[in-house]
Design a protein around this motif. Structure first.
Motif, PDB file in Angstrom:
ATOM      1  N   VAL A   1     -66.766  -5.166 -43.084  1.00  0.00           N
ATOM      2  CA  VAL A   1     -65.562  -5.472 -42.502  1.00  0.00           C
ATOM      3  C   VAL A   1     -66.184  -6.862 -41.594  1.00  0.00           C
ATOM      4  O   VAL A   1     -65.688  -8.103 -41.692  1.00  0.00           O
ATOM      5  N   LEU A   2     -67.126  -6.355 -40.550  1.00  0.00           N
ATOM      6  CA  LEU A   2     -67.785  -7.443 -39.854  1.00  0.00           C
ATOM      7  C   LEU A   2     -68.551  -8.701 -40.601  1.00  0.00           C
ATOM      8  O   LEU A   2     -68.518  -9.794 -40.099  1.00  0.00           O
ATOM      9  N   GLY A   3     -69.034  -8.193 -41.708  1.00  0.00           N
ATOM     10  CA  GLY A   3     -69.845  -9.166 -42.660  1.00  0.00           C
ATOM     11  C   GLY A   3     -69.075  -9.876 -43.136  1.00  0.00           C
ATOM     12  O   GLY A   3     -69.566 -11.312 -43.412  1.00  0.00           O
ATOM     13  N   ARG A   4     -67.635 -10.015 -43.261  1.00  0.00           N
ATOM     14  CA  ARG A   4     -66.666 -10.715 -43.883  1.00  0.00           C
ATOM     15  C   ARG A   4     -66.019 -11.443 -42.844  1.00  0.00           C
ATOM     16  O   ARG A   4     -64.955 -12.290 -42.978  1.00  0.00           O
ATOM     17  N   GLY A   5     -66.252 -11.376 -41.432  1.00  0.00           N
ATOM     18  CA  GLY A   5     -65.611 -11.783 -40.262  1.00  0.00           C
ATOM     19  C   GLY A   5     -64.500 -11.547 -39.877  1.00  0.00           C
ATOM     20  O   GLY A   5     -63.704 -12.071 -39.028  1.00  0.00           O
ATOM     21  N   PHE A   6     -64.044 -10.123 -40.306  1.00  0.00           N
ATOM     22  CA  PHE A   6     -62.945  -9.280 -39.659  1.00  0.00           C
ATOM     23  C   PHE A   6     -63.336  -8.563 -38.753  1.00  0.00           C
ATOM     24  O   PHE A   6     -64.353  -8.224 -38.440  1.00  0.00           O
ATOM     25  N   ARG A   7     -62.248  -7.986 -37.970  1.00  0.00           N
ATOM     26  CA  ARG A   7     -62.456  -7.070 -36.897  1.00  0.00           C
ATOM     27  C   ARG A   7     -61.519  -5.717 -37.173  1.00  0.00           C
ATOM     28  O   ARG A   7     -61.191  -5.175 -36.307  1.00  0.00           O
ATOM     29  N   SER A   8     -60.778  -5.552 -38.396  1.00  0.00           N
ATOM     30  CA  SER A   8     -59.981  -4.704 -38.547  1.00  0.00           C
ATOM     31  C   SER A   8     -60.396  -4.159 -40.003  1.00  0.00           C
ATOM     32  O   SER A   8     -60.707  -4.865 -40.909  1.00  0.00           O
TER      33      SER A   8
ATOM     34  N   VAL B   1     -64.518  -0.514 -37.451  1.00  0.00           N
ATOM     35  CA  VAL B   1     -65.430  -1.315 -36.797  1.00  0.00           C
ATOM     36  C   VAL B   1     -66.170  -0.556 -35.486  1.00  0.00           C
ATOM     37  O   VAL B   1     -67.111  -0.594 -35.109  1.00  0.00           O
ATOM     38  N   GLU B   2     -65.104   0.145 -34.713  1.00  0.00           N
ATOM     39  CA  GLU B   2     -65.622   1.048 -33.711  1.00  0.00           C
ATOM     40  C   GLU B   2     -66.640   2.133 -34.117  1.00  0.00           C
ATOM     41  O   GLU B   2     -67.490   2.439 -33.363  1.00  0.00           O
ATOM     42  N   ALA B   3     -66.539   2.738 -35.433  1.00  0.00           N
ATOM     43  CA  ALA B   3     -67.421   3.743 -36.043  1.00  0.00           C
ATOM     44  C   ALA B   3     -68.933   2.968 -36.180  1.00  0.00           C
ATOM     45  O   ALA B   3     -69.682   3.737 -36.069  1.00  0.00           O
ATOM     46  N   TYR B   4     -68.689   1.813 -36.638  1.00  0.00           N
ATOM     47  CA  TYR B   4     -70.163   1.022 -36.609  1.00  0.00           C
ATOM     48  C   TYR B   4     -70.693   0.713 -35.258  1.00  0.00           C
ATOM     49  O   TYR B   4     -71.935   1.056 -35.075  1.00  0.00           O
ATOM     50  N   ARG B   5     -69.791   0.560 -34.208  1.00  0.00           N
ATOM     51  CA  ARG B   5     -70.324   0.098 -33.244  1.00  0.00           C
ATOM     52  C   ARG B   5     -70.813   1.186 -32.219  1.00  0.00           C
ATOM     53  O   ARG B   5     -72.014   1.237 -31.626  1.00  0.00           O
ATOM     54  N   ARG B   6     -70.170   2.291 -32.531  1.00  0.00           N
ATOM     55  CA  ARG B   6     -70.281   3.619 -31.499  1.00  0.00           C
ATOM     56  C   ARG B   6     -70.327   4.822 -32.528  1.00  0.00           C
ATOM     57  O   ARG B   6     -69.264   5.578 -32.883  1.00  0.00           O
TER      58      ARG B   6
END
Length: 316
Positions: free
Chosen positions: A179-186, A191-196
């Motif tokens: 998701v982040l690689g495509r420029g999205f945040r949902s 996204v939170e699982a990737y971050r933490r």
């Protein structure tokens, strides 16, 4: 200690930064000498000492625009704590090396340290030392020490006839990264699982006590890490996709990106789930799911056939 909002690492200075960071780390009863001397001194009561080291390099393992400093701290701690967990042990102490540009905001370093300390607190581990220096990009080097009260569980113990089991969520971080690689945040939950990540920190010791024959944490990808067990044990492993329930957020990302969501589960890392083999299904502890079997031969298959999708992270 805190710094002005616009202060950089150059403004803070090496010893000012170290002093501020050390204040964030509490020390456990196993620490005889903590940060501030040439080396820490730890008390070892019983069992085996277990040691691991990991690196995180900006631009390769994380991007500051994708994750805040505290998130990076949580991730850096989690990947090291999980390595001890995968041996059937519990982390007790860590050291951190931080290299960073001189113009990096000093607050970033403090927030990183705070996130790192919060993750360590989940297992009662102490940060007992480290070092800082200048570099062109942020590089984080962590060494973790822990203890096993029983024989450590290695990658090399799987035997034909064993079952393969998984504990912890799997594929969520990979979905978040996509998701982040495509420029999205949902979906935000991915996204939170990737971050933490949320490693199952209590599961490693319980797996060892239950008789796990081999174990590894899923950091590079489920199939890639299953491959490590297969190679070290001299066996073949077959993963059964019917054993997985694909969560709705991964289904949504798969539909949005035109991808099979199972690829996130099979090829994804960074959730730091535990993958282990057991003599039989009856010996698998509560909280684990049987996802495959161990047989004669070599390599990893999916549903009895070679898999041509992504299998995980490569470091070079």
């Amino acid at each position: 200690m805190s710094f002005p909002p616009d202060a950089t690492l150059a403004d803070a200075g090496e010893f000012g930064l170290i002093s501020a960071i050390v204040d964030l780390f509490s020390q456990g009863e196993q620490v005889l000498v903590g940060p501030g001397d040439d080396a820490a001194v730890l008390r070892v009561r019983t069992g085996h000492v277990v040691v691991s080291t990991d690196l995180m390099v900006e631009g390769r393992h994380f991007r500051r625009e994708w994750a805040g400093a505290a998130d990076v701290g949580h991730r850096a701690a989690a990947q090291n704590l999980s390595d001890i967990n995968a041996m059937g042990g519990r982390a007790t102490s860590l050291t951190i090396g931080l290299a960073a540009p001189a113009d990096l905001p000093a607050q970033w370093a403090l927030d990183f340290a705070r996130g790192f300390a919060e993750e360590c607190a989940l297992v009662g581990a102490s940060v007992v030392g480290g070092d800082v220096t200048r570099a062109d990009e942020v590089v984080i080097a962590v060494t973790v020490l822990g203890a096993c009260t029983q024989a450590p569980v290695l990658r090399s113990g799987a035997r034909p006839g064993d079952v393969l089991a998984l504990c912890g969520r799997q594929g969520w971080a990979a979905g978040g990264l996509a998701v982040l690689g495509r420029g999205f945040r949902s979906p935000r939950v991915l996204v939170e699982a990737y971050r933490r990540p949320e490693p199952p920190y209590d599961a490693g010791r319980l797996a060892a006590e239950a008789g796990a024959t081999a174990m590894i944490d899923v950091s590079d990808g489920l199939l890639a890490d299953a491959g490590h067990i297969a190679a070290h044990s001299g066996v073949a492993i077959d993963v059964h996709t019917a054993a997985f329930e694909v969560p709705e957020p991964l289904q949504a990302v798969g539909a949005a990106l035109g991808a099979d969501p199972m690829q996130f589960i099979l090829g994804g890392g960074d959730d730091h789930a535990l993958l282990a083999t057991y003599p039989d299904a009856a010996s698998v502890p509560e909280g684990w799911s049987v996802i495959g079997r161990v047989g004669e031969g070599e390599g990893v298959t999916v549903d009895g056939a070679a898999y041509d999708g992504p299998t995980g992270w490569t470091h070079f």
